[in-house]
Structures are given as structure tokens and as C-alpha cells.
Design a protein around this motif. Structure first.
Motif, PDB file in Angstrom:
ATOM      1  N   THR A 199       0.870  -1.263  -0.004  1.00  0.00           N
ATOM      2  CA  THR A 199       0.001  -0.105   0.131  1.00  0.00           C
ATOM      3  C   THR A 199       0.779   1.151   0.089  1.00  0.00           C
ATOM      4  O   THR A 199       2.004   1.138   0.235  1.00  0.00           O
ATOM      5  CB  THR A 199      -0.962   0.118   1.198  1.00  0.00           C
ATOM      6  OG1 THR A 199      -1.795   1.253   1.191  1.00  0.00           O
ATOM      7  CG2 THR A 199      -0.068  -0.073   2.393  1.00  0.00           C
ATOM      8  N   HIS A 200       0.130   2.494  -0.590  1.00  0.00           N
ATOM      9  CA  HIS A 200       0.648   3.868  -0.446  1.00  0.00           C
ATOM     10  C   HIS A 200       0.163   4.307   0.630  1.00  0.00           C
ATOM     11  O   HIS A 200       0.665   5.303   1.213  1.00  0.00           O
ATOM     12  CB  HIS A 200       0.666   4.450  -1.551  1.00  0.00           C
ATOM     13  CG  HIS A 200       1.749   3.973  -2.665  1.00  0.00           C
ATOM     14  ND1 HIS A 200       1.490   3.412  -3.913  1.00  0.00           N
ATOM     15  CD2 HIS A 200       2.938   4.548  -2.669  1.00  0.00           C
ATOM     16  CE1 HIS A 200       2.548   3.168  -4.435  1.00  0.00           C
ATOM     17  NE2 HIS A 200       3.455   3.918  -3.941  1.00  0.00           N
ATOM     18  N   TYR A 201      -1.200   3.796   1.103  1.00  0.00           N
ATOM     19  CA  TYR A 201      -1.746   4.462   2.235  1.00  0.00           C
ATOM     20  C   TYR A 201      -0.895   4.127   3.548  1.00  0.00           C
ATOM     21  O   TYR A 201      -1.382   3.177   3.998  1.00  0.00           O
ATOM     22  CB  TYR A 201      -2.927   4.189   2.285  1.00  0.00           C
ATOM     23  CG  TYR A 201      -3.813   4.808   1.111  1.00  0.00           C
ATOM     24  CD1 TYR A 201      -4.472   5.768   1.327  1.00  0.00           C
ATOM     25  CD2 TYR A 201      -4.249   3.792   0.175  1.00  0.00           C
ATOM     26  CE1 TYR A 201      -5.178   6.411   0.115  1.00  0.00           C
ATOM     27  CE2 TYR A 201      -4.833   4.258  -1.157  1.00  0.00           C
ATOM     28  CZ  TYR A 201      -5.516   5.633  -0.884  1.00  0.00           C
ATOM     29  OH  TYR A 201      -6.133   5.922  -2.037  1.00  0.00           O
ATOM     30  N   LEU A 202      -0.108   4.853   4.050  1.00  0.00           N
ATOM     31  CA  LEU A 202       0.683   4.706   5.193  1.00  0.00           C
ATOM     32  C   LEU A 202      -0.021   4.390   6.507  1.00  0.00           C
ATOM     33  O   LEU A 202       0.266   3.779   7.220  1.00  0.00           O
ATOM     34  CB  LEU A 202       1.839   5.361   5.421  1.00  0.00           C
ATOM     35  CG  LEU A 202       2.671   5.499   4.128  1.00  0.00           C
ATOM     36  CD1 LEU A 202       3.870   6.865   3.906  1.00  0.00           C
ATOM     37  CD2 LEU A 202       3.389   4.313   3.747  1.00  0.00           C
ATOM     38  N   GLU A 203      -1.255   5.391   6.703  1.00  0.00           N
ATOM     39  CA  GLU A 203      -1.985   5.525   7.805  1.00  0.00           C
ATOM     40  C   GLU A 203      -2.670   3.939   7.926  1.00  0.00           C
ATOM     41  O   GLU A 203      -2.954   3.634   9.047  1.00  0.00           O
ATOM     42  CB  GLU A 203      -3.141   6.468   7.483  1.00  0.00           C
ATOM     43  CG  GLU A 203      -2.658   7.759   8.251  1.00  0.00           C
ATOM     44  CD  GLU A 203      -3.660   8.771   7.960  1.00  0.00           C
ATOM     45  OE1 GLU A 203      -4.699   8.447   7.971  1.00  0.00           O
ATOM     46  OE2 GLU A 203      -3.270  10.060   7.876  1.00  0.00           O
ATOM     47  N   GLU A 204      -3.065   3.748   6.572  1.00  0.00           N
ATOM     48  CA  GLU A 204      -3.701   2.202   6.629  1.00  0.00           C
ATOM     49  C   GLU A 204      -2.890   1.262   7.160  1.00  0.00           C
ATOM     50  O   GLU A 204      -3.241   0.321   7.853  1.00  0.00           O
ATOM     51  CB  GLU A 204      -4.094   1.990   5.113  1.00  0.00           C
ATOM     52  CG  GLU A 204      -5.449   1.177   5.105  1.00  0.00           C
ATOM     53  CD  GLU A 204      -6.134   1.528   3.728  1.00  0.00           C
ATOM     54  OE1 GLU A 204      -7.191   1.932   3.818  1.00  0.00           O
ATOM     55  OE2 GLU A 204      -5.572   1.210   2.748  1.00  0.00           O
ATOM     56  N   ALA A 205      -1.677   1.156   6.615  1.00  0.00           N
ATOM     57  CA  ALA A 205      -0.702  -0.127   7.241  1.00  0.00           C
ATOM     58  C   ALA A 205      -0.706   0.054   8.500  1.00  0.00           C
ATOM     59  O   ALA A 205      -0.571  -0.806   9.329  1.00  0.00           O
ATOM     60  CB  ALA A 205       0.514   0.166   6.227  1.00  0.00           C
ATOM     61  N   GLN A 206      -0.445   1.393   9.051  1.00  0.00           N
ATOM     62  CA  GLN A 206      -0.238   1.648  10.408  1.00  0.00           C
ATOM     63  C   GLN A 206      -1.362   0.945  11.422  1.00  0.00           C
ATOM     64  O   GLN A 206      -1.354   0.511  12.308  1.00  0.00           O
ATOM     65  CB  GLN A 206      -0.121   3.149  10.786  1.00  0.00           C
ATOM     66  CG  GLN A 206       0.187   3.616  12.140  1.00  0.00           C
ATOM     67  CD  GLN A 206       0.764   4.953  12.059  1.00  0.00           C
ATOM     68  OE1 GLN A 206       1.061   5.529  10.999  1.00  0.00           O
ATOM     69  NE2 GLN A 206       0.638   5.592  13.187  1.00  0.00           N
ATOM     70  N   GLU A 207      -2.620   1.235  10.776  1.00  0.00           N
ATOM     71  CA  GLU A 207      -3.779   0.998  11.435  1.00  0.00           C
ATOM     72  C   GLU A 207      -3.850  -0.394  11.355  1.00  0.00           C
ATOM     73  O   GLU A 207      -4.392  -1.190  12.428  1.00  0.00           O
ATOM     74  CB  GLU A 207      -5.089   1.809  10.763  1.00  0.00           C
ATOM     75  CG  GLU A 207      -6.228   1.766  11.526  1.00  0.00           C
ATOM     76  CD  GLU A 207      -7.327   2.421  10.736  1.00  0.00           C
ATOM     77  OE1 GLU A 207      -8.437   1.748  10.821  1.00  0.00           O
ATOM     78  OE2 GLU A 207      -7.091   3.310  10.339  1.00  0.00           O
TER      79      GLU A 207
END
Ligand code: ADP
Length: 316
Positions: A199-207
Motif C-alpha cells: 500500500t501507499h496508504y501509510l496510515e492504513e498500514a499503520q492501522e
């Protein structure tokens, strides 16, 4: 049968794309060691061109590795290619739905390709889980983009693989739909499916992810539990509201600056190398007057920038 410790295990994985008339030889993976624990939700992050798709394509059997070893669910991809492939479902980046099949037919065809006997197919169960039960008989071309994407997830799961790989699954998917997709992915994980997502959605990976690997220029930069990764990071951000709103971020020697939509700007610094005091001094030296400042804790974006671009990359 004893379950493997790692859902996926790559050792010394190298991929070199041969030169063509127009492009030079390209080493997309430069000896990657990566072990993805069984049962995890594992995030594979990296900038464009890092080698993420190459890695996934090797797993999916779409791309031949140059050297190194890869095992999926304990099955070596060279020695037991069919068994290895049967252990993963891959949701590709691109939506590739056949416009002439209904979702139900589409899943039946996919199950057929994996030689799943009709009595063991889970077509309606999958459609229901992904909120597509009422579209079972619609033509795929009548589905919205989000529905098509959910159908892709269903297709990747027809053979009930223990490992599901999602390649940039939410690119271009709206917030509501993303939630739905993640709910299903989390449910699969609760049932024991190992999830790997790029993913490029880093927030998503973090979550979502309990472990994160960061890859850059074909090399692993970090691979550890999300919480450890976040703790390890020493970047901080100072958010500055200047007296006069700005139209461009000021250049501050030695610091990375970004313009904020408020007309203010952010200044990134590494706690090991500099201090807020030095940031403030640099701002004053640039002739700017500060109205207000605040600081921000690091998020994965900072981790990513710091690990990927830092002059002294942290130990992987
Ligand atoms: P990512 O998915 O992280 O964006 P890729 O795995 O797609 O990265 O690409 C890694 C590198 O390999 C890039 O420099 C890309 O240009 C190159 N590359 C990818 N696919 C091919 C290919 N089929 N032939 C030649 N070079 C390729």
C-alpha cells in the motif's frame, strides 16, 4: 500436518530484468530476505519502483526470480510450484473483470481453474461476505468500481488459500468501501488467513498491519512489528504558523519543509541530530516571524521518509 511458522519465506531473493533495446538491465530485487509470520497482517511498503510488484509477481508465479529461494506455506516455489500457488490468493492492482460473466459465474470459473470440486465451492458464501449477494446475477459491467474490486477479492479466495495477497487494494476506492473491504479482510484474518498487503496508504498500514516491511530500490530497509517501528523512529515535526500566510514552504538549510494548506509550514527534524531550538533558529535566520508553533508525533509517513531517505539508514 504441522503448520509452517512462516506463511511466506524469501531468502536472498534477486530479480534482474534483462536489458532491452530501450532500457538498461534492472535489478529490481537485490537479495531480499523476508519472513512473513503465519497469521499476521503484514504490510509491504515502499515508494514506486521499490520492487513490491516484482516480489508479488514472483509469489504469484507471474515472474521468474533470478536467484534465491521462496517458500509459500512451507512449499518451495521451484520444487512444488503447484502446491505453493494453491496456498495463495492474489488480488491484483488492476481490476480485470470479465464483462460477460455475472459475479456468480465469475467465481465458478475461477474455482474451476483451481480445480475446486463443485460440492466444495463457496460461491454464495463469498458473494455474501463481500456484500455482493444481491448482485450475483448482474453483469460485471453493471457493477461499480468498488463492487468489482470486492469481486476480485472473492475470486482470489475461491480455493480457500491460507494466504491472501492484496496489491494496492484500496487505490481509488472510497472511504466507505475501504472500510467494508477491511472488515472482510480482518474477518478472514481472524479465521486464520495470513494477509499481505502492499500500500501507499501509510496510515492504513499503520492501522491494520501488525508487522511492516519497508523496501526501497530492491532492498529491505526495515521489517518489524508496527509498534517497534514507530517507537524506533526519531523524526519529529514542528508545525509553524507564520505571521504572514505563505505560498511556498521556506528553504531551511538542513531541514525538510512542507507548505501546509493553512498557509503555514512544517519542518521535519531528527531528534538525534538536531533540536527544536535549532529549527527555531533556522526559521528566524530565514527572516520569518512565528505566530504559533506546535509539534507532531511521528506517523508512518515519517518512519518511511526517515528509513528510506536518511543518510544513515537504520539497521534492517
Ligand atoms: P513497485 O511495485 O514497488 O512500484 P516494481 O516491482 O514494479 O516496483 O518495479 C521495480 C523496478 O523494476 C522498477 O525500476 C521497474 O521499472 C522495474 N521493472 C518492473 N517490471 C519490469 C519489467 N517487466 N521489465 C523491466 N523492468 C521492470
Amino acid at each position: 500436518m504441522q503448520l509452517p511458522d512462516y506463511a511466506i519465506e524469501a531468502r536472498g531473493l534477486v530479480k534482474t530484468y534483462a536489458a532491452t533495446k530501450t532500457t538498461p538491465e534492472m535489478q529490481a530485487l537485490r537479495g531480499v530476505d523476508l519472513a512473513i509470520p503465519r497469521g499476521s497482517i503484514f504490510g509491504l511498503l515502499g515508494p514506486n519502483g521499490a520492487g513490491k510488484s516484482t516480489f508479488i509477481n514472483i509469489l504469484a508465479g507471474l515472474c521468474r526470480k533470478t536467484s534465491g529461494t521462496v517458500a509459500i506455506w512451507g512449499r518451495d516455489i521451484d520444487e512444488r510450484p503447484r502446491d505453493a500457488r494453491a496456498a495463495i490468493g492474489v488480488v491484483p492492482q488492476e481490476i480485470a473483470a470479465d464483462p460477460f460473466f455475472t459475479p456468480r459465474e465469475s467465481l465458478e470459473v475461477a474455482a474451476g481453474m483451481y480445480a475446486v470440486p463443485p460440492g466444495q465451492r463457496r460461491t454464495m458464501e463469498l458473494l455474501t461476505a463481500l456484500g455482493l449477494a444481491d448482485k450475483a446475477e448482474a453483469y460485471v459491467r453493471q457493477l461499480s468500481g468498488g463492487m468489482k474490486r470486492r469481486l476480485m477479492v472473492a475470486k482470489a479466495m475461491v480455493h480457500n488459500p491460507p494466504v491472501l495477497i492484496l496489491d494496492e487494494p484500496t487505490a481509488g476506492v472510497d472511504v466507505e468501501l475501504r472500510r467494508q473491504l477491511w472488515n472482510y479482510v480482518l474477518e478472514l484474518n481472524r479465521r486464520g488467513v495470513t494477509i499481505v498487503l502492499t500500500t501507499h496508504y501509510l496510515e492504513e498500514a499503520q492501522e491494520l498491519c501488525d508487522q511492516i516491511a519497508i523496501i526501497n530500490k530492491g532492498q529491505l530497509v526495515a521489517c518489524e512489528p508496527t509498534t517497534t517501528l514507530l517507537r524506533r523512529i526519531d523524526t519529529r515535526k514542528v508545525l509553524v504558523t507564520p505571521e504572514e500566510p505563505m505560498t511556498a514552504a521556506p528553504a531551511l538549510p538542513g531541514f525538510e519543509t512542507h507548505l501546509l494548506s493553512s498557509g503555514g509550514f512544517s519542518v521535519g527534524y531528527r531528534t538525534g541530530h538536531s533540536s527544536v531550538e535549532q529549527v527555531l533558529a533556522a526559521i528566524r535566520k530565514a527572516g520569518l516571524h512565528i505566530k504559533d508553533i506546535s509539534t507532531e508525533d511521528p506517523d508512518l509517513e515519517d518512519v518511511f521518509v526517515s528509513l528510506t531517505y536518511a543518510a544513515e539508514p537504520a539497521q534492517a
